[in-house]
Design an enzyme around this catalytic site. Structure first.
Site, mmCIF file in Angstrom:
data_model
loop_
_atom_site.group_PDB
_atom_site.id
_atom_site.type_symbol
_atom_site.label_atom_id
_atom_site.label_comp_id
_atom_site.label_asym_id
_atom_site.label_seq_id
_atom_site.Cartn_x
_atom_site.Cartn_y
_atom_site.Cartn_z
ATOM 1 N N GLY A 1 42.926 35.951 22.847
ATOM 2 C CA GLY A 1 41.501 34.945 23.108
ATOM 3 C C GLY A 1 41.122 36.347 24.094
ATOM 4 N N GLY B 1 40.760 36.159 30.567
ATOM 5 C CA GLY B 1 40.319 34.898 31.728
ATOM 6 C C GLY B 1 41.017 34.244 31.205
ATOM 7 N N THR B 2 41.415 33.560 29.960
ATOM 8 C CA THR B 2 42.391 32.004 29.525
ATOM 9 C C THR B 2 42.999 32.287 29.802
ATOM 10 O OG1 THR B 2 42.538 33.813 27.156
ATOM 11 C CG2 THR B 2 40.291 32.316 27.595
ATOM 12 N N GLY B 3 44.252 33.805 30.072
ATOM 13 C CA GLY B 3 45.442 33.368 30.478
ATOM 14 C C GLY B 3 46.551 33.977 29.692
ATOM 15 N N THR C 1 48.172 37.078 30.142
ATOM 16 C CA THR C 1 48.604 37.873 30.523
ATOM 17 C C THR C 1 49.634 36.428 32.196
ATOM 18 O OG1 THR C 1 48.014 39.444 30.877
ATOM 19 C CG2 THR C 1 48.962 39.370 32.617
ATOM 20 N N GLU D 1 10.933 24.958 36.609
ATOM 21 C CA GLU D 1 11.903 24.715 36.376
ATOM 22 C C GLU D 1 11.626 23.103 36.015
ATOM 23 O OE1 GLU D 1 14.864 25.682 36.395
ATOM 24 O OE2 GLU D 1 14.000 27.911 37.441
ATOM 25 N N HIS E 1 10.944 22.373 32.157
ATOM 26 C CA HIS E 1 12.884 22.554 31.580
ATOM 27 C C HIS E 1 13.334 21.175 31.555
ATOM 28 C CE1 HIS E 1 13.256 27.468 31.244
ATOM 29 N NE2 HIS E 1 13.157 27.295 32.165
HETATM 30 P P1 ADP Z 1 43.394 37.722 30.346
HETATM 31 O O1 ADP Z 1 45.388 38.201 30.673
HETATM 32 O O2 ADP Z 1 43.503 36.109 29.292
HETATM 33 O O3 ADP Z 1 42.223 37.935 30.539
HETATM 34 P P2 ADP Z 1 44.990 35.695 32.918
HETATM 35 O O4 ADP Z 1 46.060 35.677 32.383
HETATM 36 O O5 ADP Z 1 44.992 37.180 33.589
HETATM 37 O O6 ADP Z 1 43.793 36.002 31.928
HETATM 38 O O7 ADP Z 1 44.117 35.332 34.118
HETATM 39 C C1 ADP Z 1 42.997 35.461 35.128
HETATM 40 C C2 ADP Z 1 43.661 34.052 36.299
HETATM 41 O O8 ADP Z 1 43.390 32.720 35.868
HETATM 42 C C3 ADP Z 1 45.159 33.622 36.285
HETATM 43 O O9 ADP Z 1 46.187 34.414 36.864
HETATM 44 C C4 ADP Z 1 45.093 32.606 37.092
HETATM 45 O O10 ADP Z 1 44.910 31.923 38.246
HETATM 46 C C5 ADP Z 1 43.631 31.455 35.700
HETATM 47 N N1 ADP Z 1 43.796 30.754 34.511
HETATM 48 C C6 ADP Z 1 43.302 31.398 33.454
HETATM 49 N N2 ADP Z 1 43.802 30.583 31.904
HETATM 50 C C7 ADP Z 1 44.686 29.732 33.267
HETATM 51 C C8 ADP Z 1 45.430 28.371 33.085
HETATM 52 N N3 ADP Z 1 45.471 28.140 31.265
HETATM 53 N N4 ADP Z 1 45.633 27.618 33.411
HETATM 54 C C9 ADP Z 1 45.936 28.109 34.875
HETATM 55 N N5 ADP Z 1 45.505 29.136 36.084
HETATM 56 C C10 ADP Z 1 44.546 30.413 34.403
HETATM 57 ZN ZN ZN Z 2 13.835 29.596 33.171
HETATM 58 MG MG MG Z 3 45.379 39.895 30.855
#
Ligand code: ADP
Ligand code: ZN
Ligand code: MG
Length: 613
Positions: A203, A206-208, A210, A427, A430
Site C-alpha cells: 500500500g 503512511g497507510t499504517g 508498519t 480564487e 475557481h
Molecule cells: P507505512 O508503514 O504504511 O508507511 P506507518 O505504519 O509508518 O505507515 O504509519 C505512520 C503513522 O501514521 C502511524 O504511526 C500512525 O500514527 C499513523 N497511521 C497510519 N495509518 C493508521 C491507521 N490506519 N490507524 C491509525 N493510525 C494510523
Molecule cells: Zn488557481
Molecule cells: Mg513503514
C-alpha cells in the site's frame, strides 16, 4: 512494547576498567598519594623538635628525611637532607629510633610490566573501544561480522494493538487469522488447510503497514522479529546474506514466531536478467539467501514471515510466487469512514472542545493517509498550545488541514495590493465556476492568505460523500473549475499571470488521462496509451503508442483544456456581477467560508443583465 536487543556490554563496563587501570597506575607512579598526609618542614624545625625530644622515629633515604612526632596519633613530617655529619650522634643522644631503608632495585619483571605491558594494554583497550564506536556509526563491526541486529518484540500490555489501527478492517482480519494459526495450528491442519508462508502488506506510504505489523506483535503471544530491508544492505559483500541466515536461525530457535521485514523492496528488487558487469551482486546474494531460507520454513515450523512494501511491482517474481509471499494484503488509503475512524483514534490523545466535528474534518481531508491524519490532529493541538488554549477547537482543526495541505500561513505581507486583487479574482474564479456547475463538490473555503508552500491562496471544495466513479462530464467540469482562476484573471484584468502554473499542470494531467487512460476520446475509444508505473507512489505513466498517435493525443489534450477554459470564461462573463462582489469581499476579509460564499452568491439577483467586464 517491550524490546529486547542482543545483549551488549554496557558502556559503564569500559569505564570501570579504565578507572581501575588509572588507580593502579597512580599507585605505582605516585605512591605518596596513597599514603597518609606528610607535611614538609624546614631542617631547622626538625633540629629544634629533635632537641625538645618531640621526635619519635626517623628514617632517611636518598632524597629526604621522614620523621614522626610523639603525639598520640603520630603526625608525619619530612625535610630535605643537609650535609650534617653529627646528625647520627644527636639522634643517638636523643634516644630516637632511626634507620635508612634498603632500596632494592626494581625487579626487571615489574619494570617491564610498568614500561611496556600496561601502556600497550591501555593502547589496545582504547583502540578497541574506538573501533566499537566507529562500527556503531559506520555499520561495520569487526567483532560481530554478519550478526543480525533484528529486534525482538514480545507481547506486552503497553504495546500497539489492533485497536490502534483504524479503518483497515480487511487487513486486520487477514492478519488475525495468521496470528490465530500460530496459536492453534492443529485447528487448521485437522481440516487440511495450509497456511501461507509469507504475507505481504502492500500500500501507499503512511497507510499504517508498519503500524499493523507492530499491532500483530502486540496481539500475538509469540516472539516477533522485526528488521528493515535497508539493514541488510551491508558494506561488505556477503554480509547481507549472512544476516539473513542469522535472522532465520534465531527465528527457528524461537518458533513459533513471526519475522517482519519492513521495506522489503530494498532487498527484494527484481534481479537483472542476463549476466553483466555492474550488477548488484551483494543484493542478489542477500535476496537468494532470503529465498532459500523461506523455502526451509513453513507454517508447520511455526515461523510466519510478514513483509511490507509500497512498491510491489518492482519485487522479484520469485519472492511473490506461491510458496513464498503468497498472500498479499492491500493496505489502501482510507475512505471517508476510515478517515473518521483514524481521526478518532488519534483524537483520543488530545483534549478537544465538544464542537469539534471529526466527520467534517474527515470529509475535508479527502485523499489523506493515516499518517497525514495523525499529523492533522497533532498540528491542531500545537496550534491550540501556541494560542494559549487548553483544548483543541474546530477552528484549530480547519487551520490544521490547510497547514497539512498547503503549508503554514506566511505572516509577513508578501503581496502588494494589485497582486492581492488578482489572487482574489483568481480564487473566486475557481469557486464560482465550481458553484455554477451542477454536480460539483460544494465550495468549503476560499482564502488568499499566502502559504509557506508557495500557494498565494486556495479554494477548497469538499464532497458531501465519497465518490468512487467520475463521469466524463464530471472530469470536464473539474477541468473547467481548474481553469476558472486563469479565466477570471483574463476577464477582469485583461492580462494573465504565472499564478496559474499549478492549475495548468493539473488540467493538462486530467485532460491527458481522459484521452490515454479513460477511453474518453471518441476517435480512440477504449485504448490505453499509457501504463501506470508505481501504483502506490506517484510514479507517473509510461506512454505506450506510436509517435503519430502521440501527436494526436497532444492535440486532443489541448482541445479539451481549451474548450473547458472557454466554458469557464463564459460562465464567469455571464455572472460578472457576482464575480466582482465576491472577489471584493474576499479581498477585504482574506478568507471566506463556504456559507459566506453561498450567501453572497444567492443574494438578490443582479439588476442589469450580464455586464461587460
Ligand atoms: P507505512 O508503514 O504504511 O508507511 P506507518 O505504519 O509508518 O505507515 O504509519 C505512520 C503513522 O501514521 C502511524 O504511526 C500512525 O500514527 C499513523 N497511521 C497510519 N495509518 C493508521 C491507521 N490506519 N490507524 C491509525 N493510525 C494510523
Ligand atoms: Zn488557481
Ligand atoms: Mg513503514
Amino acid at each position: 512494547m517491550k524490546e529486547i536487543k542482543t545483549p551488549r556490554k554496557p558502556l559503564i563496563f569500559y569505564y570501570v576498567i579504565a578507572m581501575g587501570i588509572l588507580i593502579l597506575l597512580n599507585a605505582f607512579i605516585f605512591p605518596d598519594l596513597m599514603q597518609p598526609q606528610v607535611s614538609e618542614v624546614p631542617y631547622s624545625t626538625f633540629l629544634s623538635m629533635l632537641e625538645k625530644g618531640e621526635v619519635s622515629e626517623v628514617s632517611r633515604d636518598n632524597v629526604q628525611i621522614t620523621f614522626s612526632d610523639r603525639s598520640q596519633t603520630p603526625r608525619l613530617f619530612k625535610t630535605g637532607i643537609m650535609d650534617d655529619p653529627t646528625l647520627v650522634d644527636r639522634l643517638n643522644a636523643a634516644g630516637v629510633r632511626f634507620y635508612s631503608p634498603i632500596v632494592e632495585p626494581a625487579s626487571p619483571l615489574a619494570s617491564f610490566l610498568m614500561t611496556w605491558l600496561i601502556p600497550i594494554g591501555l593502547f589496545v583497550l582504547v583502540g578497541q573501544y574506538m573501533s566499537r564506536r566507529m562500527s556503531k556509526l559506520g555499520g561495520m563491526n569487526a567483532m560481530q561480522l554478519g550478526k543480525s541486529n533484528a529486534k525482538i518484540y514480545i507481547e506486552s500490555k503497553t504495546g500497539v494493538s489492533f485497536a490502534d489501527v483504524a479503518g483497515q478492517e480487511e487487513a486486520k482480519e487477514a492478519l488475525s487469522e495468521v496470528v490465530d494459526f500460530l496459536h492453534n495450528p492443529q485447528k487448521y491442519t485437522e481440516v487440511g488447510a495450509v497456511m501461507p508462508k509469507g504475507v505481504l502488506l502492500i500500500g501507499p506510504p503512511g497507510t499504517g503497514k508498519t503500524l499493523l505489523a507492530k499491532a500483530v506483535a502486540g496481539e500475538a503471544n509469540v516472539p516477533f522479529f522485526s528488521i528493515s530491508g535497508s539493514e541488510f544492505v551491508e558494506m561488505f559483500v556477503g554480509m547481507g546474506a549472512a544476516k539473513v541466515r542469522d535472522l532465520f536461525k534465531q527465528a527457528g530457535e524461537k518458533a513459533p514466531c513471526i519475522v517482519f521485514i519492513d521495506e522489503i523492496d530494498t532487498i527484494g528488487k527484481r534481479r537483472e536478467s542476463g549476466a553483466g558487469f555492474g550488477g548488484n551482486d551483494e543484493r542478489e546474494q542477500t535476496l537468494n539467501q532470503l529465498l532459500s531460507e523461506m523455502d526451509g520454513f513453513d507454517g508447520r515450523n511455526g515461523v510466519m514471515i510478514l513483509a511490507a512494501t509500497n512498491r510491489p511491482e518492482i519485487l522479484d517474481p520469485a519472492l511473490t510466487r506461491p510458496g513464498r509471499f503468497d498472500r498479499r494484503i492491500p493496505v489502501e488509503l482510507p475512505d471517508l469512514a476510515g478517515r473518521e475512524a483514524i481521526l478518532r483514534v488519534h483524537a483520543k490523545k488530545v483534549k478537544m472542545t465538544p464542537d469539534v466535528d471529526l466527520k467534517q474534518v474527515a470529509r475535508a481531508a479527502a485523499g489523506a493517509s493515516g499518517a497525514d491524519l495523525a499529523n492533522i490532529i497533532n498540528e491542531a493541538a500545537l496550534r491550540a498550545v501556541r494560542n494559549g488554549r487548553r483544548t483543541v477547537s474546530q477552528e484549530d482543526m480547519e487551520e490544521s488541514i490547510d497547514v497539512v495541505v498547503a503549508g503554514y500561513q506566511k505572516k509577513e505581507r508578501v503581496m502588494n495590493d494589485r497582486e492581492k486583487k488578482i489572487v482574489a479574482y483568481h480564487e473566486v474564479g475557481h469557486a464560482l465556476v465550481a458553484a455554477l456547475q451542477t454536480d460539483s463538490a460544494p465550495v468549503h473555503k476560499i482564502t488568499i492568505i499566502p502559504r509557506t508552500s508557495g500557494a498565494l491562496g486556495f479554494t477548497m471544495q469538499v464532497e458531501e460523500e465519497e465518490r468512487f466513479l467520475m463521469s466524463k462530464t464530471d472530469i470536464e467540469n473539474k477541468i473547467a473549475t481548474i481553469t476558472g482562476g486563469r479565466a477570471a484573471e483574463e476577464l477582469v484584468f485583461d492580462s494573465i499571470t504565472t499564478g496559474a502554473a499549478n492549475d495548468i499542470e493539473q488540467a493538462t494531467k486530467l485532460a491527458r488521462a481522459m484521452v490515454t487512460r479513460f477511453g474518453m476520446a471518441e476517435e480512440f475509444g477504449m485504448v490505453a496509451f499509457e501504463r501506470q508505473q508505481g501504483q502506490y507512489l506517484d510514479g507517473g505513466f509510461v506512454s505506450n503508442c506510436s509517435s503519430e498517435t502521440q501527436g494526436r493525443i497532444d492535440e486532443l489534450t489541448v482541445k479539451i483544456v481549451r474548450e473547458q477554459y472557454e466554458k469557464a470564461k463564459e460562465t464567469l462573463r455571464a455572472n460578472a456581477q457576482k464575480l466582482h462582489r465576491i472577489a471584493e469581499t474576499l479581498y477585504e476579509k482574506e478568507t471566506l467560508t463556504g456559507e459566506q460564499f453561498m450567501s453572497i452568491l444567492n443574494e438578490a439577483p443582479a439588476l442589469e443583465g450580464p455586464a461587460a467586464v
